[in-house]
Design an enzyme around this catalytic site. Sequence first.
Site, PDB file in Angstrom:
ATOM      1  N   HIS A   1       0.887  10.950  -1.425  1.00  0.00           N
ATOM      2  CA  HIS A   1       2.710  10.344  -1.292  1.00  0.00           C
ATOM      3  C   HIS A   1       3.439   9.897  -0.713  1.00  0.00           C
ATOM      4  O   HIS A   1       3.774   8.537  -1.055  1.00  0.00           O
ATOM      5  CB  HIS A   1       4.163  11.846  -1.759  1.00  0.00           C
ATOM      6  CG  HIS A   1       4.424  12.401  -2.663  1.00  0.00           C
ATOM      7  ND1 HIS A   1       4.973  12.985  -3.885  1.00  0.00           N
ATOM      8  CD2 HIS A   1       3.118  12.487  -4.045  1.00  0.00           C
ATOM      9  CE1 HIS A   1       4.817  13.458  -4.689  1.00  0.00           C
ATOM     10  NE2 HIS A   1       3.454  12.880  -5.036  1.00  0.00           N
TER      11      HIS A   1
ATOM     12  N   HIS B   1      -6.205  15.994  -8.952  1.00  0.00           N
ATOM     13  CA  HIS B   1      -6.139  16.958  -9.272  1.00  0.00           C
ATOM     14  C   HIS B   1      -7.327  18.308  -9.941  1.00  0.00           C
ATOM     15  O   HIS B   1      -6.252  19.510 -10.177  1.00  0.00           O
ATOM     16  CB  HIS B   1      -4.838  16.716 -10.726  1.00  0.00           C
ATOM     17  CG  HIS B   1      -3.910  15.920 -10.755  1.00  0.00           C
ATOM     18  ND1 HIS B   1      -3.253  16.081 -12.060  1.00  0.00           N
ATOM     19  CD2 HIS B   1      -2.785  16.368  -9.532  1.00  0.00           C
ATOM     20  CE1 HIS B   1      -2.041  15.699 -11.318  1.00  0.00           C
ATOM     21  NE2 HIS B   1      -1.786  15.751  -9.943  1.00  0.00           N
TER      22      HIS B   1
ATOM     23  N   ARG C   1      -1.838  15.509  -1.013  1.00  0.00           N
ATOM     24  CA  ARG C   1      -0.778  15.397  -2.073  1.00  0.00           C
ATOM     25  C   ARG C   1       0.526  14.886  -1.074  1.00  0.00           C
ATOM     26  O   ARG C   1       1.144  13.677  -0.970  1.00  0.00           O
ATOM     27  CB  ARG C   1      -0.028  16.183  -2.742  1.00  0.00           C
ATOM     28  CG  ARG C   1       0.895  16.518  -2.767  1.00  0.00           C
ATOM     29  CD  ARG C   1       1.838  16.876  -4.297  1.00  0.00           C
ATOM     30  NE  ARG C   1       2.271  16.455  -5.305  1.00  0.00           N
ATOM     31  CZ  ARG C   1       3.814  16.799  -5.645  1.00  0.00           C
ATOM     32  NH1 ARG C   1       4.371  17.952  -4.395  1.00  0.00           N
ATOM     33  NH2 ARG C   1       4.835  16.388  -5.848  1.00  0.00           N
TER      34      ARG C   1
ATOM     35  N   TRP D   1      -4.793  23.829 -11.881  1.00  0.00           N
ATOM     36  CA  TRP D   1      -5.559  22.540 -13.389  1.00  0.00           C
ATOM     37  C   TRP D   1      -6.934  22.923 -13.702  1.00  0.00           C
ATOM     38  O   TRP D   1      -7.379  23.349 -14.366  1.00  0.00           O
ATOM     39  CB  TRP D   1      -6.098  20.798 -12.804  1.00  0.00           C
ATOM     40  CG  TRP D   1      -4.497  20.468 -12.893  1.00  0.00           C
ATOM     41  CD1 TRP D   1      -4.196  19.811 -13.368  1.00  0.00           C
ATOM     42  CD2 TRP D   1      -3.605  20.321 -11.476  1.00  0.00           C
ATOM     43  NE1 TRP D   1      -2.778  18.789 -13.462  1.00  0.00           N
ATOM     44  CE2 TRP D   1      -2.291  19.812 -12.229  1.00  0.00           C
ATOM     45  CE3 TRP D   1      -3.401  20.532 -10.538  1.00  0.00           C
ATOM     46  CZ2 TRP D   1      -1.346  18.932 -11.196  1.00  0.00           C
ATOM     47  CZ3 TRP D   1      -2.496  20.191  -9.513  1.00  0.00           C
ATOM     48  CH2 TRP D   1      -1.033  19.523  -9.993  1.00  0.00           C
TER      49      TRP D   1
HETATM   50 ZN1  ZEM Z   1      -0.263  15.172  -8.548  1.00  0.00          ZN
HETATM   51  N1  ZEM Z   1       1.012  16.264  -8.993  1.00  0.00           N
HETATM   52  N2  ZEM Z   1       0.780  13.311  -9.963  1.00  0.00           N
HETATM   53  N3  ZEM Z   1      -1.678  13.600  -7.878  1.00  0.00           N
HETATM   54  N4  ZEM Z   1      -1.455  16.175  -7.019  1.00  0.00           N
HETATM   55  C1  ZEM Z   1       1.179  17.530  -8.284  1.00  0.00           C
HETATM   56  C2  ZEM Z   1       0.519  17.877  -7.768  1.00  0.00           C
HETATM   57  C3  ZEM Z   1      -1.334  17.166  -7.074  1.00  0.00           C
HETATM   58  C4  ZEM Z   1       1.004  13.706 -11.023  1.00  0.00           C
HETATM   59  C5  ZEM Z   1       2.193  14.708 -10.667  1.00  0.00           C
HETATM   60  O1  ZEM Z   1       3.448  14.454 -10.881  1.00  0.00           O
HETATM   61  C6  ZEM Z   1       1.153  15.922  -9.873  1.00  0.00           C
HETATM   62  C7  ZEM Z   1      -1.790  12.319  -8.121  1.00  0.00           C
HETATM   63  C8  ZEM Z   1      -0.980  11.680  -9.082  1.00  0.00           C
HETATM   64  C9  ZEM Z   1      -0.837  12.666  -9.867  1.00  0.00           C
HETATM   65  C10 ZEM Z   1      -2.482  16.057  -6.145  1.00  0.00           C
HETATM   66  C11 ZEM Z   1      -2.541  14.822  -5.486  1.00  0.00           C
HETATM   67  C12 ZEM Z   1      -2.801  13.993  -6.752  1.00  0.00           C
HETATM   68  C13 ZEM Z   1       2.202  18.144  -8.799  1.00  0.00           C
HETATM   69  C14 ZEM Z   1       2.492  19.770  -8.317  1.00  0.00           C
HETATM   70  C15 ZEM Z   1       2.723  17.364  -9.646  1.00  0.00           C
HETATM   71  C16 ZEM Z   1       3.938  17.468 -10.635  1.00  0.00           C
HETATM   72  C17 ZEM Z   1       3.196  19.616  -7.870  1.00  0.00           C
HETATM   73  C18 ZEM Z   1       3.957  20.823  -7.132  1.00  0.00           C
HETATM   74  O2  ZEM Z   1       5.118  21.249  -7.717  1.00  0.00           O
HETATM   75  O3  ZEM Z   1       3.534  21.111  -6.326  1.00  0.00           O
HETATM   76  C19 ZEM Z   1       1.512  12.696 -11.652  1.00  0.00           C
HETATM   77  C20 ZEM Z   1       2.315  12.712 -12.511  1.00  0.00           C
HETATM   78  C21 ZEM Z   1       0.469  11.699 -10.942  1.00  0.00           C
HETATM   79  C22 ZEM Z   1      -0.466  10.999 -12.075  1.00  0.00           C
HETATM   80  C23 ZEM Z   1      -0.015  10.423 -12.397  1.00  0.00           C
HETATM   81  C24 ZEM Z   1      -2.842  11.382  -7.272  1.00  0.00           C
HETATM   82  C25 ZEM Z   1      -3.458  10.646  -7.306  1.00  0.00           C
HETATM   83  C26 ZEM Z   1      -3.196  12.361  -6.236  1.00  0.00           C
HETATM   84  C27 ZEM Z   1      -4.638  11.911  -4.537  1.00  0.00           C
HETATM   85  C28 ZEM Z   1      -5.055  11.028  -5.831  1.00  0.00           C
HETATM   86  C29 ZEM Z   1      -2.462  17.509  -5.325  1.00  0.00           C
HETATM   87  C30 ZEM Z   1      -3.690  17.464  -4.368  1.00  0.00           C
HETATM   88  C31 ZEM Z   1      -1.783  18.559  -6.151  1.00  0.00           C
HETATM   89  C32 ZEM Z   1      -1.807  19.926  -5.313  1.00  0.00           C
HETATM   90  C33 ZEM Z   1      -0.758  20.015  -4.595  1.00  0.00           C
HETATM   91  C34 ZEM Z   1      -1.030  21.117  -4.173  1.00  0.00           C
HETATM   92  O4  ZEM Z   1       0.546  22.003  -3.485  1.00  0.00           O
HETATM   93  O5  ZEM Z   1      -1.117  21.957  -4.553  1.00  0.00           O
END
Ligand code: ZEM
Length: 279
Positions: A50, A174, A46, A190
């Site tokens: 970001h 995800h 993440r 997920w």
């Molecule tokens: Zn995420 N992501 N993401 N994402 N994401 C979360 C967690 C993680 C969206 C999003 O709002 C959120 C991509 C695209 C998009 C990861 C990787 C990638 C979370 C939860 C949210 C709300 C955060 C938390 O509470 O800790 C949205 C709306 C996306 C696009 C539509 C893309 C592209 C990613 C990588 C290639 C990962 C690995 C996580 C889990 C993080 C963790 O701490 O476990």
Amino acid sequence: SLQGIQASMPQLGEPKKDYDAVRKAIENLLDAEDYDDGSFGPVLVRLAWHASGTYDAASGTGGSNGATMRWAPESEHAANAGLAVARKLLEPVKAAYPWISYADLWTLAGAVAIEAMGGPTIPWRPGRADKASGNDCPPDNRLPDAAQGAGHVRDVFGRMGFDDREMVALVGAHTLGRCHTDRSGYSGPWTNAPTTFSNLYFQELLNNKWRKKRWDGPLQYEDKSGQLMMLPADMALVWDKKFKKYVDLYAKDEEAFFKDFAAAFGKLMELGVPFPAAA
Ligand code: ZEM
């Protein structure tokens, strides 16, 4: 060959840039007895995402180059809540290998984490430099909003230069990790294997039954067990016909997902990075 020998020799006075040693140091940080599902891998992925996903192709601003998330205001952007965990985790690696830029280290950590969790080999090369202050932070709200749908997902990833297929592949990340109420307000993982990189996310999206979760948090979807979740932006991938085509593909064909994800994630981490032009 002579060239090979020269390439492997450190320049006088400069440390040898041993990226394999950095990779090893990152791998050694991943296992975590008392954190989440036992791995810092997902939060490192993440961080890499970001750091990179602020890129705006039209202005050439944002992106992984600069590691501007070290500074306010970007470090304080709501979307980045919780990522201090990942940045702090990597500090000892930066201290041990001070020649690597934060920008290279954060992106490399994302690649190493995916590979260590069973994912594909991610194309990665060094070349990012760190910016010295927060003056170059991208504006807020460049990252996607989980509460929104397909149009928003297309706008945000289109701004970076991705097509529908790449967008679906990227969100397949995800399959890893979880939502934290104290970070995003959302809750839960997920998949049932959140520390293994796989196509399970797409299988859950398609084959599980999703309904609105009844709680006083933000709208999210849950399965019958109440254990697994989807964000509104995740559901958009099955509700939008053009996106769903790729969800179908990746749910059936993990190899296609791995191949497309590796290419798209590698591209994401290079957006806006001024690599020297090929000779
Ligand atoms: Zn995420 N992501 N993401 N994402 N994401 C979360 C967690 C993680 C969206 C999003 O709002 C959120 C991509 C695209 C998009 C990861 C990787 C990638 C979370 C939860 C949210 C709300 C955060 C938390 O509470 O800790 C949205 C709306 C996306 C696009 C539509 C893309 C592209 C990613 C990588 C290639 C990962 C690995 C996580 C889990 C993080 C963790 O701490 O476990």
